[in-house]
Design a protein around this motif. Structure first.
Motif, PDB file in Angstrom:
ATOM      1  N   ILE A   1       5.205  12.337  30.145  1.00 36.45           N
ATOM      2  CA  ILE A   1       6.063  11.155  29.991  1.00 36.45           C
ATOM      3  C   ILE A   1       6.640  11.101  28.579  1.00 36.45           C
ATOM      4  O   ILE A   1       7.838  10.827  28.384  1.00 36.45           O
ATOM      5  CB  ILE A   1       5.264   9.876  30.307  1.00 36.45           C
ATOM      6  N   THR A   2       5.775  11.395  27.607  1.00 37.96           N
ATOM      7  CA  THR A   2       6.249  11.401  26.220  1.00 37.96           C
ATOM      8  C   THR A   2       7.348  12.437  26.033  1.00 37.96           C
ATOM      9  O   THR A   2       8.384  12.181  25.392  1.00 37.96           O
ATOM     10  CB  THR A   2       5.079  11.697  25.262  1.00 37.96           C
ATOM     11  N   LYS A   3       7.152  13.613  26.613  1.00 36.52           N
ATOM     12  CA  LYS A   3       8.142  14.687  26.503  1.00 36.52           C
ATOM     13  C   LYS A   3       9.447  14.289  27.190  1.00 36.52           C
ATOM     14  O   LYS A   3      10.555  14.530  26.674  1.00 36.52           O
ATOM     15  CB  LYS A   3       7.587  15.965  27.104  1.00 36.52           C
TER      16      LYS A   3
ATOM     17  N   GLU B   1      25.094  15.371  33.300  1.00 36.09           N
ATOM     18  CA  GLU B   1      24.809  15.891  31.953  1.00 36.09           C
ATOM     19  C   GLU B   1      24.648  14.762  30.942  1.00 36.09           C
ATOM     20  O   GLU B   1      23.833  14.842  30.017  1.00 36.09           O
ATOM     21  CB  GLU B   1      25.930  16.828  31.531  1.00 36.09           C
ATOM     22  N   GLU B   2      25.428  13.689  31.128  1.00 34.78           N
ATOM     23  CA  GLU B   2      25.335  12.554  30.213  1.00 34.78           C
ATOM     24  C   GLU B   2      23.973  11.861  30.327  1.00 34.78           C
ATOM     25  O   GLU B   2      23.373  11.467  29.321  1.00 34.78           O
ATOM     26  CB  GLU B   2      26.459  11.566  30.516  1.00 34.78           C
ATOM     27  N   VAL B   3      23.490  11.708  31.567  1.00 36.23           N
ATOM     28  CA  VAL B   3      22.240  10.985  31.794  1.00 36.23           C
ATOM     29  C   VAL B   3      21.014  11.855  31.513  1.00 36.23           C
ATOM     30  O   VAL B   3      20.058  11.421  30.854  1.00 36.23           O
ATOM     31  CB  VAL B   3      22.189  10.436  33.229  1.00 36.23           C
ATOM     32  N   LEU B   4      21.045  13.091  31.992  1.00 39.46           N
ATOM     33  CA  LEU B   4      19.859  13.944  31.868  1.00 39.46           C
ATOM     34  C   LEU B   4      19.835  14.761  30.584  1.00 39.46           C
ATOM     35  O   LEU B   4      18.772  15.248  30.177  1.00 39.46           O
ATOM     36  CB  LEU B   4      19.767  14.884  33.074  1.00 39.46           C
TER      37      LEU B   4
ATOM     38  N   LYS C   1      11.529  11.775  25.204  1.00 36.60           N
ATOM     39  CA  LYS C   1      12.250  12.395  24.100  1.00 36.60           C
ATOM     40  C   LYS C   1      13.555  13.024  24.581  1.00 36.60           C
ATOM     41  O   LYS C   1      14.543  13.088  23.841  1.00 36.60           O
ATOM     42  CB  LYS C   1      11.384  13.464  23.444  1.00 36.60           C
ATOM     43  N   LEU C   2      13.568  13.464  25.853  1.00 38.60           N
ATOM     44  CA  LEU C   2      14.762  14.138  26.398  1.00 38.60           C
ATOM     45  C   LEU C   2      15.783  13.148  26.962  1.00 38.60           C
ATOM     46  O   LEU C   2      16.998  13.334  26.797  1.00 38.60           O
ATOM     47  CB  LEU C   2      14.344  15.120  27.498  1.00 38.60           C
TER      48      LEU C   2
END
Length: 556
Positions: A524-526, A476-479, A529-530
């Motif tokens: 990739i841009t989206k 959860e921290e990474v994704l 942002k996440l």
């Protein structure tokens, strides 16, 4: 991973062997048929006569039955001799044995095209002398048929009594196979439903040339329906061993010439006795198997405090666990078929029996037990310094024999292999490694996977982390939002995984994903942002790759 054929249905007991009766050539030896001659279709003289009928009307077809000898004076056809060709064709297609005709009184003779059709079909047409009455023929042939059937029943009863005696005296399937070999004068083997020979295996070296067995020694059940069939150098007869609706296997008798109807009927009776012996053995195995499985489960899960005593007890069961071993865990893959008839005898039981049979020949001291959802094998190492490649080759050889080359009654399975356990104290660790390997292998590669714990790479390290909450927190921290279980996120995670695999080479990732170049740029841009600027941050790419692997193998 090897994949296994679908489980088959319970076989029918109907055989393609000759029915109980008399061949046409033997019927012609009746005293009332002295002087009769075969006008056509002499290649069909081995057709079997079970009953007789007299043709009194032109439209006889609704009243005929298979294996009949049809008698006629030709009177019903005197005005329609041209229809005889159609009659011969229709009688042959309905399975009649032969047609006996009294010509010259109502028919001047049989046309040449009728005889040609009978020759083409191998359908015997017999000319009966005018002075012989049909009642004499009916009496003689029916008496011979009754005598034949009585002989068949008497021989079958004799065989049945002999085999029941074997079982009552404590004999097993091997004793039954030996008795049948004595009775029929040729090798007899008993197999499981998927063709594995469980009795009469001593005859296998001599039977390999028949083409009825695959290279692993399994009888080719899929290619060998029940009944009498020829093979290179002789014939074999197969009957199913069925109790109720439960398929227990096959009895296969080999001979230089085809077994006659009496022998086939006797084999069917023998199959009933074999089903009794199998049922008895299953009951014994169920009790012994549960006792053995409970003992080994305690040893493999670390619940045994006095390991030396457990090792000594294992020896009384015929197992040697005081040597270098490797744990192998095999699990049947989930069945995805719908609309099939469920088998009453558990498939898992057959699966365990298959492993026990195969391992017994390679390592008789190796424990093989059924733990309900998995089969566990503790296999002796092929050498004191066996490498991972040597271990995998040994296991692959076992898998090849379990799978065979296309027998019936089998499903695909996944398999995990542990690191070597050099002492009995290390067996719990090896068992857990094999379980992790089979679970991770199936998640990574789907059904039919085979995985070795030593070859799991980073997945092995992740599987050793016991704290699931810590792993979930890392994901959860990474994704971030991308960790949520939604179809859109799953699609984006797939895109991210391919980008990481291609080192963020957009052209290659677009090709693999079948995306337009600009579509992938938008994604990739989206994604950045996440999860952040992963295209420029190598450390972040490593974290993302690990988080995706955790999701892949742990399903968090």
């Amino acid at each position: 991973m090897g994949r296994i054929a679908k489980d088959g249905r319970v076989p029918s007991a109907n055989l393609t062997a000759s029915p109980v009766g008399l061949p046409v050539r033997d019927v012609l030896e009746a005293s009332s048929l002295t002087g009769a001659r075969v006008l056509a279709g002499d290649t069909g003289l081995d057709r079997v006569v079970q009953r007789l009928n007299v043709m009194e009307v032109p439209d006889i077809l609704p009243w005929v039955k298979p294996h009949e000898l049809l008698l006629t004076t030709g009177y019903p056809l005197r005005h329609y001799p041209s229809s005889l060709v159609d009659l011969v064709r229709d009688l042959d297609e309905r399975g009649l044995a032969a047609l006996a005709v009294k010509p010259h009184r109502y028919l001047d003779g049989l046309p040449a095209d009728v005889l040609a059709e009978a020759d083409r079909r191998g359908f015997p047409i017999i000319e009966v002398t005018a002075e012989i009455g049909f009642d004499d023929i009916l009496n003689d042939v029916l008496s011979a048929l009754l005598h034949r059937q009585a002989s068949v029943l008497a021989r079958s009863d004799e065989v049945h009594r002999a085999l029941v005696g074997v079982v009552l005296e404590g004999g097993d399937l091997s004793d039954l196979a030996a008795e049948l070999t004595r009775i029929f004068g040729g090798p007899v083997v008993v197999t499981t439903p998927d063709g594995r020979v469980i009795a009469g295996a001593d005859a296998l070296p001599d039977l390999q040339s028949t083409g009825c067995f695959d290279p692993t020694g399994r009888f080719r059940v899929d290619e060998e329906p029940t009944g009498v069939r020829p093979h290179s150098g002789g014939f074999h007869t197969t009957v199913p061993v069925v109790a109720g609706r439960i398929d227990h296997g096959r009895i296969v008798a080999f001979s230089a010439s085809p077994l006659d109807a009496a022998d086939v009927y006797s084999l069917e009776r023998a199959a009933t006795v074999a089903a009794l012996a199998v049922t008895k053995q299953l009951a014994i195995d169920a009790v012994e198997g549960k006792y053995r499985a409970d003992f080994l489960r305690d040893l493999l899960t670390g619940r045994v405090e006095d390991v030396p005593t457990a090792v000594a007890h294992a020896r009384t069961l015929g197992w040697d666990v005081e040597r270098p071993l490797v744990a192998v865990v095999a699990e049947l893959d989930p069945a995805h078929e719908t609309g099939t008839v469920p088998e009453l005898r558990p498939v898992q039981e057959r699966f365990a029996t298959a492993w026990q049979s195969v391992v017994r020949w390679r390592d008789a001291r190796a424990p093989v037990v059924n733990f309900n959802q998995e089969v566990v094998v503790l296999l002796g190492l092929p050498g004191p310094h066996a490498s991972a490649d040597m271990i995998e080759r040994a296991v692959n050889d076992l898998v090849r024999q379990v799978v065979g080359d296309g027998g019936g009654g089998r499903r695909s399975f996944s398999l995990g292999i542990s690191r070597p356990a050099l002492t009995a104290q290390e067996l719990p660790r090896a068992y857990e490694q094999a379980r992790k390997a089979v679970r991770i292998g199936r998640r990574l590669h789907g059904d039919g996977a085979r995985a070795s714990f030593d070859r799991l790479g980073v997945h092995r390290l992740l599987s050793l982390i016991p704290d699931t909450s810590e792993l979930r927190g890392f994901v959860e921290e990474v994704l971030g939002e991308l960790a949520a279980d939604t179809p859109e996120n799953a699609d984006l995670r797939r895109t991210l995984a391919v980008l990481l695999e291609t080192n963020c080479t957009v052209a290659e990732a677009a090709r693999r994903l079948h995306f337009h170049y600009n579509t992938l740029r938008y994604r990739i841009t989206k994604l950045e942002k996440l999860v952040g600027p992963f295209t420029d941050d190598a450390a972040l790419r490593l974290d993302l790759a690990l988080a995706l692997r955790v999701l892949e193998i742990r399903g968090l």
